[in-house]
Design a protein around this motif. Structure first.
Motif, PDB file in Angstrom:
ATOM      1  N   SER A   2       0.927  -1.141  -0.035  1.00 41.03           N
ATOM      2  CA  SER A   2      -0.148   0.086   0.036  1.00 41.03           C
ATOM      3  C   SER A   2       0.871   1.222   0.028  1.00 41.03           C
ATOM      4  O   SER A   2       1.949   1.338   0.537  1.00 41.03           O
ATOM      5  CB  SER A   2      -0.779  -0.033   1.239  1.00 41.03           C
ATOM      6  N   GLN A   3       0.290   2.241  -0.442  1.00 39.42           N
ATOM      7  CA  GLN A   3       0.915   3.652  -0.613  1.00 39.42           C
ATOM      8  C   GLN A   3       1.394   3.989   0.853  1.00 39.42           C
ATOM      9  O   GLN A   3       2.578   4.698   1.011  1.00 39.42           O
ATOM     10  CB  GLN A   3       0.196   4.557  -1.199  1.00 39.42           C
ATOM     11  N   THR A   4       0.666   3.633   1.770  1.00 39.14           N
ATOM     12  CA  THR A   4       1.117   4.417   3.096  1.00 39.14           C
ATOM     13  C   THR A   4       1.965   3.313   3.930  1.00 39.14           C
ATOM     14  O   THR A   4       2.289   3.888   5.017  1.00 39.14           O
ATOM     15  CB  THR A   4      -0.474   4.617   3.909  1.00 39.14           C
ATOM     16  N   GLU A   5       2.167   2.351   3.575  1.00 43.54           N
ATOM     17  CA  GLU A   5       2.948   1.155   4.318  1.00 43.54           C
ATOM     18  C   GLU A   5       4.228   1.782   4.418  1.00 43.54           C
ATOM     19  O   GLU A   5       5.049   2.064   3.467  1.00 43.54           O
ATOM     20  CB  GLU A   5       2.891  -0.014   3.951  1.00 43.54           C
ATOM     21  N   GLU A  29      12.976  13.250   1.734  1.00 41.79           N
ATOM     22  CA  GLU A  29      11.763  13.103   1.053  1.00 41.79           C
ATOM     23  C   GLU A  29      11.181  12.039   1.388  1.00 41.79           C
ATOM     24  O   GLU A  29       9.866  11.883   1.834  1.00 41.79           O
ATOM     25  CB  GLU A  29      11.860  13.191  -0.590  1.00 41.79           C
ATOM     26  N   LEU A  30      11.958  10.697   1.682  1.00 44.73           N
ATOM     27  CA  LEU A  30      11.363   9.402   2.129  1.00 44.73           C
ATOM     28  C   LEU A  30      10.887   9.845   3.523  1.00 44.73           C
ATOM     29  O   LEU A  30       9.803   9.366   4.023  1.00 44.73           O
ATOM     30  CB  LEU A  30      12.433   8.492   2.133  1.00 44.73           C
ATOM     31  N   LYS A  31      11.812  10.565   4.388  1.00 41.64           N
ATOM     32  CA  LYS A  31      11.559  10.551   5.866  1.00 41.64           C
ATOM     33  C   LYS A  31      10.115  11.709   6.158  1.00 41.64           C
ATOM     34  O   LYS A  31       9.340  11.413   6.805  1.00 41.64           O
ATOM     35  CB  LYS A  31      12.392  11.259   6.606  1.00 41.64           C
ATOM     36  N   ARG A  32      10.086  12.468   5.029  1.00 40.52           N
ATOM     37  CA  ARG A  32       8.933  13.521   4.954  1.00 40.52           C
ATOM     38  C   ARG A  32       7.569  12.572   4.740  1.00 40.52           C
ATOM     39  O   ARG A  32       6.563  13.063   5.289  1.00 40.52           O
ATOM     40  CB  ARG A  32       9.139  14.517   3.938  1.00 40.52           C
ATOM     41  N   LYS A  33       7.776  11.675   4.014  1.00 37.59           N
ATOM     42  CA  LYS A  33       6.541  11.000   3.531  1.00 37.59           C
ATOM     43  C   LYS A  33       6.300   9.790   4.702  1.00 37.59           C
ATOM     44  O   LYS A  33       5.577   8.772   4.426  1.00 37.59           O
ATOM     45  CB  LYS A  33       6.697  10.388   2.299  1.00 37.59           C
ATOM     46  N   THR A 165      14.355  10.332 -14.174  1.00 35.14           N
ATOM     47  CA  THR A 165      13.711  11.037 -12.784  1.00 35.14           C
ATOM     48  C   THR A 165      14.464  12.492 -12.648  1.00 35.14           C
ATOM     49  O   THR A 165      13.754  13.477 -11.576  1.00 35.14           O
ATOM     50  CB  THR A 165      13.836  10.240 -11.748  1.00 35.14           C
ATOM     51  N   GLY A 166      15.475  12.825 -13.155  1.00 30.72           N
ATOM     52  CA  GLY A 166      16.313  13.953 -12.473  1.00 30.72           C
ATOM     53  C   GLY A 166      17.042  13.668 -11.628  1.00 30.72           C
ATOM     54  O   GLY A 166      16.893  12.587 -11.113  1.00 30.72           O
ATOM     55  N   ALA A 356      11.386   8.871  -5.060  1.00 26.47           N
ATOM     56  CA  ALA A 356      10.619   8.281  -3.930  1.00 26.47           C
ATOM     57  C   ALA A 356       9.344   7.779  -4.272  1.00 26.47           C
ATOM     58  O   ALA A 356       9.118   6.463  -3.700  1.00 26.47           O
ATOM     59  CB  ALA A 356      10.012   9.497  -2.632  1.00 26.47           C
ATOM     60  N   HIS A 357       8.699   8.156  -5.479  1.00 27.93           N
ATOM     61  CA  HIS A 357       7.477   7.571  -5.912  1.00 27.93           C
ATOM     62  C   HIS A 357       7.891   6.231  -6.557  1.00 27.93           C
ATOM     63  O   HIS A 357       7.096   5.327  -6.252  1.00 27.93           O
ATOM     64  CB  HIS A 357       6.771   8.308  -6.871  1.00 27.93           C
ATOM     65  N   VAL A 358       8.847   6.036  -7.099  1.00 28.86           N
ATOM     66  CA  VAL A 358       9.462   4.654  -7.989  1.00 28.86           C
ATOM     67  C   VAL A 358       9.796   3.705  -6.563  1.00 28.86           C
ATOM     68  O   VAL A 358       9.441   2.625  -6.874  1.00 28.86           O
ATOM     69  CB  VAL A 358      10.455   4.905  -8.754  1.00 28.86           C
ATOM     70  N   LEU A 359      10.488   4.273  -5.531  1.00 31.24           N
ATOM     71  CA  LEU A 359      10.698   3.403  -4.481  1.00 31.24           C
ATOM     72  C   LEU A 359       9.318   2.676  -3.925  1.00 31.24           C
ATOM     73  O   LEU A 359       9.421   1.662  -3.403  1.00 31.24           O
ATOM     74  CB  LEU A 359      11.540   3.959  -3.604  1.00 31.24           C
ATOM     75  N   GLU A 360       8.305   3.533  -3.925  1.00 34.34           N
ATOM     76  CA  GLU A 360       6.968   2.995  -3.329  1.00 34.34           C
ATOM     77  C   GLU A 360       6.089   2.339  -4.159  1.00 34.34           C
ATOM     78  O   GLU A 360       5.641   1.298  -3.796  1.00 34.34           O
ATOM     79  CB  GLU A 360       6.143   4.274  -2.713  1.00 34.34           C
ATOM     80  N   HIS A 361       6.354   2.485  -5.440  1.00 36.12           N
ATOM     81  CA  HIS A 361       5.481   1.752  -6.286  1.00 36.12           C
ATOM     82  C   HIS A 361       6.191   1.179  -7.606  1.00 36.12           C
ATOM     83  O   HIS A 361       5.332   0.762  -8.325  1.00 36.12           O
ATOM     84  CB  HIS A 361       4.569   2.857  -6.830  1.00 36.12           C
ATOM     85  N   SER A 362       7.362   1.190  -7.856  1.00 37.85           N
ATOM     86  CA  SER A 362       8.225   0.657  -8.851  1.00 37.85           C
ATOM     87  C   SER A 362       7.867   1.219 -10.393  1.00 37.85           C
ATOM     88  O   SER A 362       8.113   0.683 -11.107  1.00 37.85           O
ATOM     89  CB  SER A 362       7.720  -1.065  -8.794  1.00 37.85           C
ATOM     90  N   THR A 363       6.988   2.128 -10.274  1.00 36.92           N
ATOM     91  CA  THR A 363       6.929   2.996 -11.373  1.00 36.92           C
ATOM     92  C   THR A 363       6.685   4.672 -11.459  1.00 36.92           C
ATOM     93  O   THR A 363       6.471   4.917 -10.219  1.00 36.92           O
ATOM     94  CB  THR A 363       5.751   2.621 -12.310  1.00 36.92           C
ATOM     95  N   LEU A 364       6.809   5.295 -12.569  1.00 35.53           N
ATOM     96  CA  LEU A 364       6.892   6.649 -12.288  1.00 35.53           C
ATOM     97  C   LEU A 364       5.130   7.066 -12.732  1.00 35.53           C
ATOM     98  O   LEU A 364       4.950   8.204 -12.281  1.00 35.53           O
ATOM     99  CB  LEU A 364       7.590   7.256 -13.359  1.00 35.53           C
ATOM    100  N   SER A 365       4.495   6.200 -13.124  1.00 36.93           N
ATOM    101  CA  SER A 365       3.029   6.383 -13.511  1.00 36.93           C
ATOM    102  C   SER A 365       2.390   6.324 -12.299  1.00 36.93           C
ATOM    103  O   SER A 365       2.381   5.797 -11.109  1.00 36.93           O
ATOM    104  CB  SER A 365       2.558   5.756 -14.577  1.00 36.93           C
TER     105      SER A 365
END
Length: 365
Positions: A2-5, A29-33, A165-166, A356-365
């Motif tokens: 899940s996105q919040t785990e 950024e990861l710590k912020r999330k 990602t830049g 950070a989004h990729v690390l959470e979801h494995s994708t940029l989309s």
């Protein structure tokens, strides 16, 4: 997942500021999330010095050495240390119960990423340069995806999934700093233009000398010269009779240093270029001539092609070249603003968020 785990993300960075600071940006950024980032750094003093600023982040030093030439007699020692570091990283990953491993490039990334792959974790490597290094091309074999600073690097990873990602910029550089306060903080005149000169985390003796010679010939601008610890005493003595030159061994407040500057003279490591773009600074780039595969020159040419910087090789750098940059760009408002605008166009303000989004979801989309 899940996105919040919450995730435990091990970020392998360090060895140079160009790897360490983008890693710190992702960790922030990861710590912020709400995640737990753990940064693996080298045992070099530059890593310890820089990481001391970030008491809210968790750092762990690991042994790592630069990859030698394949034909070198140092290869056997490198392989032995590589195996030893790989075992150490396996222990750390198990101890912290890591979910994801991210390598920010260079010699510090290979053992942790390989260890993560062996433990069945999701693994990634980030490459900031237009010409990726050999270590990253090797590390990519054990990664779910390769994250890139610039699109130009993608064809060096033909067998990997690539995502552009830049390159992340440290959060503190995004804070607004008043130019007058910044100049006062460094003991500079608040009216006269300022050129910031920096040779990278280790300094640059030849670059420092040329800047001092330019300053001695022409006092049209002030110089904030970050000489590097090793060259500080020599440069300080040479600048003793130059009141318009402020010399520091290093700077722990780069947000103020950039804010004070109307132009920048620096190397062309990917992290420095990303900061120039994010802050919209006109620059004279002097690529480090001994960088692996001359990748700094490749980086610089990308920026020059977009009108975001001037480029001059170290072998032909001279006071005349520096003064040309000062008078034609720094002191020419129209030309300077045009270069600043071109630099900003290359910025990826949301790079840390994308990673950070990729690390959470494995994708940029």
């Amino acid at each position: 997942m899940s996105q919040t785990e919450p995730l435990t993300v091990v970020i392998a960075c360090g060895g140079t500021g160009g790897h360490l600071f983008p890693g710190i940006a992702v960790a922030q950024e990861l710590k912020r999330k709400g995640h737990r980032p753990i940064l693996l750094i080298s045992m070099k003093s530059v890593d310890a010095q820089a990481s001391n600023k970030y008491e809210d982040l968790e750092f762990r030093p690991v042994e790592a050495i630069a990859m030698p030439r394949l034909a070198s007699l140092k290869t056997f020692g490198f392989v032995w240390k590589l195996v030893r570091t790989w075992r150490s990283c396996r222990r750390i990953l198990r101890e912290v119960k890591a979910d994801v491993v991210l390598g920010m490039g260079g010699f510090t990334s290979l053992p942790p990423v390989r260890a993560g792959y062996g433990l069945g974790l999701r693994t990634y490597v980030h490459d900031s340069n237009a010409l990726p290094g050999k270590a990253n091309r090797l590390t990519a074999r054990w990664c779910d995806a390769v994250l890139l600073g610039v699109q130009e690097a993608s064809h060096y990873f033909p067998k990997s999934e690539c995502m552009v990602t830049g390159t992340p910029v440290r959060a503190e550089l995004a804070r607004s700093v008043n130019v007058v306060f910044a100049r006062e903080a460094f003991g500079l005149d608040t009216i006269r233009p300022v050129v910031l000169s920096m040779g990278g985390s280790q300094g640059a003796k030849q670059l420092n000398t040329h800047v001092l010679e330019a300053a001695r010939r022409d006092a049209s601008v002030q110089y904030l010269l970050l000489a590097g610890t090793a060259d500080y005493e020599r440069v300080q003595k040479m600048a003793a009779d130059l009141p318009h030159v402020k010399v520091l061994p290093f700077c722990s407040d780069m947000a103020s240093a950039y804010a004070a500057a109307d132009g920048v003279i620096c190397r062309s490591g990917a992290s420095s270029l990303t900061e120039l773009a994010a802050l919209g600074k006109a620059a004279l780039l002097v690529p480090y001539p001994f960088a692996a595969d001359d990748h700094q020159m490749h980086n610089a040419r990308v920026y020059a092609a977009h009108g975001a910087a001037r480029v001059n090789g170290q072998e032909t750098l001279s006071p005349e070249v520096i003064l040309s940059f000062v008078h034609e760009i720094v002191l020419n408002r129209e030309a300077r603003e045009e270069m600043e605008s071109a630099a900003r166009a290359l910025s990826s303000d949301d790079a840390a968020q994308k990673i950070a989004h990729v690390l959470e979801h494995s994708t940029l989309s």
